[in-house]
Design a protein around this motif. Structure first.
Motif, PDB file in Angstrom:
ATOM      1  N   THR A  60      64.581  95.075  18.311  1.00 51.76           N
ATOM      2  CA  THR A  60      64.544  93.628  18.096  1.00 51.76           C
ATOM      3  C   THR A  60      64.293  92.798  16.357  1.00 51.76           C
ATOM      4  OG1 THR A  60      64.571  91.167  18.920  1.00 51.76           O
ATOM      5  CG2 THR A  60      62.212  92.175  18.496  1.00 51.76           C
ATOM      6  N   ARG A  61      64.897  91.989  15.818  1.00 57.71           N
ATOM      7  CA  ARG A  61      64.633  91.853  14.672  1.00 57.71           C
ATOM      8  C   ARG A  61      64.502  91.037  14.575  1.00 57.71           C
ATOM      9  NH1 ARG A  61      67.441  90.418   9.999  1.00 57.71           N
ATOM     10  NH2 ARG A  61      66.415  90.480   8.329  1.00 57.71           N
ATOM     11  N   VAL A  62      63.585  90.048  14.115  1.00 58.32           N
ATOM     12  CA  VAL A  62      63.098  88.585  13.812  1.00 58.32           C
ATOM     13  C   VAL A  62      63.883  88.032  12.718  1.00 58.32           C
ATOM     14  CG1 VAL A  62      60.564  86.902  12.838  1.00 58.32           C
ATOM     15  CG2 VAL A  62      60.834  88.591  14.427  1.00 58.32           C
ATOM     16  N   ILE A  63      64.620  87.196  13.420  1.00 61.17           N
ATOM     17  CA  ILE A  63      65.473  85.860  12.121  1.00 61.17           C
ATOM     18  C   ILE A  63      65.019  85.180  12.242  1.00 61.17           C
ATOM     19  CG2 ILE A  63      68.054  86.679  13.476  1.00 61.17           C
ATOM     20  CD1 ILE A  63      66.902  84.590  15.253  1.00 61.17           C
ATOM     21  N   PRO A  64      65.374  84.294  10.895  1.00 63.61           N
ATOM     22  CA  PRO A  64      64.556  83.326  10.030  1.00 63.61           C
ATOM     23  C   PRO A  64      64.818  81.696  10.950  1.00 63.61           C
ATOM     24  CG  PRO A  64      66.141  83.901   8.925  1.00 63.61           C
ATOM     25  CD  PRO A  64      66.197  85.003   9.369  1.00 63.61           C
ATOM     26  N   ALA A  65      63.978  81.867  12.005  1.00 62.28           N
ATOM     27  CA  ALA A  65      64.104  80.826  12.946  1.00 62.28           C
ATOM     28  C   ALA A  65      63.898  79.717  12.772  1.00 62.28           C
ATOM     29  CB  ALA A  65      63.580  81.502  14.668  1.00 62.28           C
ATOM     30  N   GLN A  66      62.811  79.768  11.994  1.00 62.06           N
ATOM     31  CA  GLN A  66      61.730  78.358  11.149  1.00 62.06           C
ATOM     32  C   GLN A  66      62.409  77.507  10.383  1.00 62.06           C
ATOM     33  OE1 GLN A  66      58.553  77.491  13.197  1.00 62.06           O
ATOM     34  NE2 GLN A  66      59.640  75.466  12.179  1.00 62.06           N
ATOM     35  N   LEU A  67      62.809  76.606  10.777  1.00 60.11           N
ATOM     36  CA  LEU A  67      63.186  75.494  10.306  1.00 60.11           C
ATOM     37  C   LEU A  67      62.756  73.652   9.503  1.00 60.11           C
ATOM     38  CD1 LEU A  67      67.351  75.999  12.080  1.00 60.11           C
ATOM     39  CD2 LEU A  67      66.693  76.156   9.497  1.00 60.11           C
ATOM     40  N   ILE A  76      62.036  66.350  10.131  1.00 59.28           N
ATOM     41  CA  ILE A  76      61.427  67.078  11.811  1.00 59.28           C
ATOM     42  C   ILE A  76      61.834  68.901  11.428  1.00 59.28           C
ATOM     43  CG2 ILE A  76      63.463  67.803  13.714  1.00 59.28           C
ATOM     44  CD1 ILE A  76      62.971  64.603  13.135  1.00 59.28           C
ATOM     45  N   GLY A  77      60.970  69.188  12.321  1.00 58.35           N
ATOM     46  CA  GLY A  77      61.002  71.020  12.411  1.00 58.35           C
ATOM     47  C   GLY A  77      61.086  71.144  13.182  1.00 58.35           C
ATOM     48  N   ALA A  78      61.913  72.609  13.348  1.00 60.17           N
ATOM     49  CA  ALA A  78      62.464  72.667  14.890  1.00 60.17           C
ATOM     50  C   ALA A  78      62.162  74.753  14.261  1.00 60.17           C
ATOM     51  CB  ALA A  78      63.909  72.951  14.590  1.00 60.17           C
ATOM     52  N   THR A  79      61.966  75.151  15.765  1.00 59.52           N
ATOM     53  CA  THR A  79      61.602  76.761  16.003  1.00 59.52           C
ATOM     54  C   THR A  79      62.699  77.360  16.589  1.00 59.52           C
ATOM     55  OG1 THR A  79      59.125  76.717  15.379  1.00 59.52           O
ATOM     56  CG2 THR A  79      60.214  78.774  16.437  1.00 59.52           C
ATOM     57  N   LEU A  80      63.738  77.957  16.864  1.00 56.29           N
ATOM     58  CA  LEU A  80      64.689  78.773  17.574  1.00 56.29           C
ATOM     59  C   LEU A  80      63.801  79.302  18.300  1.00 56.29           C
ATOM     60  CD1 LEU A  80      67.670  79.262  15.620  1.00 56.29           C
ATOM     61  CD2 LEU A  80      66.836  76.808  16.218  1.00 56.29           C
ATOM     62  N   HIS A  81      64.506  79.372  19.689  1.00 53.14           N
ATOM     63  CA  HIS A  81      63.706  80.554  20.681  1.00 53.14           C
ATOM     64  C   HIS A  81      64.357  80.936  21.650  1.00 53.14           C
ATOM     65  CE1 HIS A  81      63.164  78.381  24.596  1.00 53.14           C
ATOM     66  NE2 HIS A  81      63.112  77.059  23.562  1.00 53.14           N
ATOM     67  N   LYS A  82      65.649  80.684  22.079  1.00 54.56           N
ATOM     68  CA  LYS A  82      66.939  80.973  23.189  1.00 54.56           C
ATOM     69  C   LYS A  82      67.903  80.279  22.318  1.00 54.56           C
ATOM     70  CE  LYS A  82      67.600  81.075  27.579  1.00 54.56           C
ATOM     71  NZ  LYS A  82      67.765  80.650  29.137  1.00 54.56           N
ATOM     72  N   ARG A  83      68.794  82.163  21.940  1.00 52.13           N
ATOM     73  CA  ARG A  83      70.747  81.915  22.495  1.00 52.13           C
ATOM     74  C   ARG A  83      71.384  81.237  23.368  1.00 52.13           C
ATOM     75  NH1 ARG A  83      74.481  83.383  18.040  1.00 52.13           N
ATOM     76  NH2 ARG A  83      73.267  84.650  17.385  1.00 52.13           N
ATOM     77  N   LEU A  84      71.609  79.927  23.114  1.00 52.81           N
ATOM     78  CA  LEU A  84      72.433  79.263  24.284  1.00 52.81           C
ATOM     79  C   LEU A  84      74.022  79.774  24.094  1.00 52.81           C
ATOM     80  CD1 LEU A  84      71.035  75.588  23.952  1.00 52.81           C
ATOM     81  CD2 LEU A  84      69.918  78.265  25.497  1.00 52.81           C
ATOM     82  N   GLY A  85      74.327  80.076  23.439  1.00 54.92           N
ATOM     83  CA  GLY A  85      76.024  80.339  22.638  1.00 54.92           C
ATOM     84  C   GLY A  85      75.773  80.460  21.386  1.00 54.92           C
ATOM     85  N   LEU A  86      77.298  80.745  20.882  1.00 52.69           N
ATOM     86  CA  LEU A  86      77.990  81.135  19.544  1.00 52.69           C
ATOM     87  C   LEU A  86      76.934  80.624  18.855  1.00 52.69           C
ATOM     88  CD1 LEU A  86      79.202  84.043  17.979  1.00 52.69           C
ATOM     89  CD2 LEU A  86      81.356  82.287  18.520  1.00 52.69           C
ATOM     90  N   ARG A  87      76.902  79.654  18.531  1.00 48.33           N
ATOM     91  CA  ARG A  87      76.673  78.106  17.876  1.00 48.33           C
ATOM     92  C   ARG A  87      75.588  77.375  18.223  1.00 48.33           C
ATOM     93  NH1 ARG A  87      79.018  79.256  13.722  1.00 48.33           N
ATOM     94  NH2 ARG A  87      78.372  77.238  12.751  1.00 48.33           N
ATOM     95  N   TRP A  89      71.731  77.129  20.057  1.00 45.21           N
ATOM     96  CA  TRP A  89      70.446  77.354  20.268  1.00 45.21           C
ATOM     97  C   TRP A  89      69.289  76.303  20.482  1.00 45.21           C
ATOM     98  CZ3 TRP A  89      67.610  82.325  18.683  1.00 45.21           C
ATOM     99  CH2 TRP A  89      68.195  83.072  18.538  1.00 45.21           C
ATOM    100  N   GLN A  90      68.778  76.805  21.575  1.00 41.73           N
ATOM    101  CA  GLN A  90      67.716  75.774  21.820  1.00 41.73           C
ATOM    102  C   GLN A  90      66.207  76.142  21.447  1.00 41.73           C
ATOM    103  OE1 GLN A  90      65.393  76.874  25.815  1.00 41.73           O
ATOM    104  NE2 GLN A  90      66.521  75.209  26.616  1.00 41.73           N
ATOM    105  N   ALA A  91      65.673  75.180  20.940  1.00 36.32           N
ATOM    106  CA  ALA A  91      64.396  75.111  19.744  1.00 36.32           C
ATOM    107  C   ALA A  91      63.069  74.401  20.033  1.00 36.32           C
ATOM    108  CB  ALA A  91      65.163  74.917  18.754  1.00 36.32           C
ATOM    109  N   PHE A  92      61.831  74.815  19.932  1.00 38.44           N
ATOM    110  CA  PHE A  92      60.868  73.440  20.243  1.00 38.44           C
ATOM    111  C   PHE A  92      60.963  72.827  18.835  1.00 38.44           C
ATOM    112  CE2 PHE A  92      59.343  77.295  22.756  1.00 38.44           C
ATOM    113  CZ  PHE A  92      59.578  76.956  23.858  1.00 38.44           C
ATOM    114  N   VAL A  93      61.006  71.479  19.372  1.00 39.04           N
ATOM    115  CA  VAL A  93      61.165  70.265  18.101  1.00 39.04           C
ATOM    116  C   VAL A  93      59.614  69.806  17.567  1.00 39.04           C
ATOM    117  CG1 VAL A  93      62.625  68.513  16.673  1.00 39.04           C
ATOM    118  CG2 VAL A  93      63.632  70.047  18.081  1.00 39.04           C
ATOM    119  N   ARG A  94      59.764  69.518  16.429  1.00 44.38           N
ATOM    120  CA  ARG A  94      58.068  69.392  15.511  1.00 44.38           C
ATOM    121  C   ARG A  94      58.935  67.815  15.348  1.00 44.38           C
ATOM    122  NH1 ARG A  94      57.242  71.504  11.511  1.00 44.38           N
ATOM    123  NH2 ARG A  94      57.369  69.874  10.139  1.00 44.38           N
ATOM    124  N   ASN A  95      57.933  66.864  15.808  1.00 41.34           N
ATOM    125  CA  ASN A  95      58.318  65.088  15.705  1.00 41.34           C
ATOM    126  C   ASN A  95      59.699  64.866  16.712  1.00 41.34           C
ATOM    127  OD1 ASN A  95      57.906  62.395  14.877  1.00 41.34           O
ATOM    128  ND2 ASN A  95      58.544  63.286  12.869  1.00 41.34           N
TER     129      ASN A  95
END
Length: 342
Positions: A60-67, A76-87, A89-95
């Motif tokens: 697996t290759r790490v994507i730049p998933a920290q936004l 708002i901070g978001a860390t993507l952690h699971k693809r749900l569909g083509l566009r 993603w599920q994310a853990f969200v700060r604030n």
């Protein structure tokens, strides 16, 4: 089992903030059988493993998933952690309390997403706007998602784009590196091949849930986040052939191990796999697919320390970790390695 049984004290200075240079110069604690314990380095692997053994890597290759973005005046901070569909993603969200379903979050660089409803664990679905592939949007606006125990001590920088990626990385989708393989170099892989040690890759897209603390008091009350993995038919056939010939299957990393165990039946046969896994391995588990594990040193009370305790025994791992701390081993994602051979 009680979660506090898997606790231990770790001095903060033992947490590695950068990887070893060169990568295969990292130290490696070898625990073999019921009592064997020796201090080695990763480049010693060709002298330790046997011809016919097979190391299994996660490609697996790490994507730049920290936004980092804004919703109005709120940061708002978001860390993507699971693809749900083509566009999506599920994310853990700060604030995340400042975000409601339907809100638009601006992550800069022309990258925006619409928030969906919150899950029970607080995660939020983000639907990215526009027509560009999400991977391109992340390359423009995202950062490498360093583990929180590193990110809290220093900012992400340009070095991490290389340091936090293994030499095997080719399948985009992880938001955390399979860090056991960070220790490998082309020269080491060549030396292993000369020794007669085989290598095989599979894919498990590591999610950010790997960093979530275990909040339950008992292991039976902890719920794992799902991660998607794939073992191709040819890979399953090759690994079964290794065992049939008397070779050992040694997982490089807990991610490889969890996928192999998810794909293996009670008969010990590894089968092709393309699905999610939530496997949670604790003491008492009977391993079916693997004969050993190469892995870094893990967090106290974590599901990964529970996994290595299941493989080697809880008291054995407590003693091994105490030795590693006393001898100055470096811990966690950028830290040193261990080779566990039951």
């Amino acid at each position: 089992m009680r979660v506090d049984l898997f606790d231990f004290d770790l001095p903060p200075e033992r947490i590695a903030l950068r990887p070893a240079v060169p990568r295969d110069a990292a130290r490696m604690l070898v625990a073999e059988g019921p009592t064997g314990l020796s201090d080695r380095i990763v480049s010693d692997l060709p002298q330790i493993l046997r011809p016919g053994d097979c190391l299994v890597f996660n490609d697996t290759r790490v994507i730049p998933a920290q936004l980092e973005g804004t919703r109005g005046q709120a940061r708002i901070g978001a860390t993507l952690h699971k693809r749900l569909g083509l566009r999506s993603w599920q994310a853990f969200v700060r604030n995340g309390k400042r975000v409601r379903a339907g809100d638009r979050i601006d992550f800069g660089g022309g990258v925006t997403a619409i928030a969906g409803p919150k899950d029970a664990d607080g995660a939020i679905a983000l639907d990215f706007e526009g027509d560009e592939p999400v991977e391109l949007l992340l390359e423009r606006a995202g950062q490498m998602p360093l583990p929180p125990y590193i990110a809290a001590k220093r900012p992400t920088d340009a070095r991490d784009a290389q340091d936090y990626q293994t030499m095997f990385a080719r399948e985009d989708g992880a938001v955390a590196a399979p860090t056991a393989a960070l220790h490998f170099t082309p020269a080491l892989v060549d030396a292993l091949a000369v020794r007669g040690v085989l290598t095989q890759t599979l894919t498990l897209h590591v999610g950010a849930g790997t960093f979530l603390p275990v909040k339950a008091q008992d292991t039976q009350d902890h719920h794992m986040h799902a991660e998607w993995g794939r073992i191709e038919p040819q890979a399953a056939d090759r690994l079964n052939a290794v065992r049939a010939a008397g070779g050992r299957i040694i997982a490089v990393g807990t991610t490889s191990l969890r996928l192999l165990e998810s794909a293996t039946g009670e008969d010990g046969i590894i089968r092709p796999f393309a699905d999610e896994t939530r496997i949670f391995i604790t003491p008492g588990y009977r391993f079916r697919a693997i004969d050993g594990l190469m892995t870094n040193f893990h967090l106290p009370r974590s599901t990964l320390f529970m996994l290595v305790s299941a493989l080697m025994g809880r008291e054995r791992m407590q003693a091994a970790y105490a030795h590693a701390i006393a001898q100055g081993y470096r811990f966690y994602s950028y830290g040193d390695s261990s080779l566990l051979l039951p």
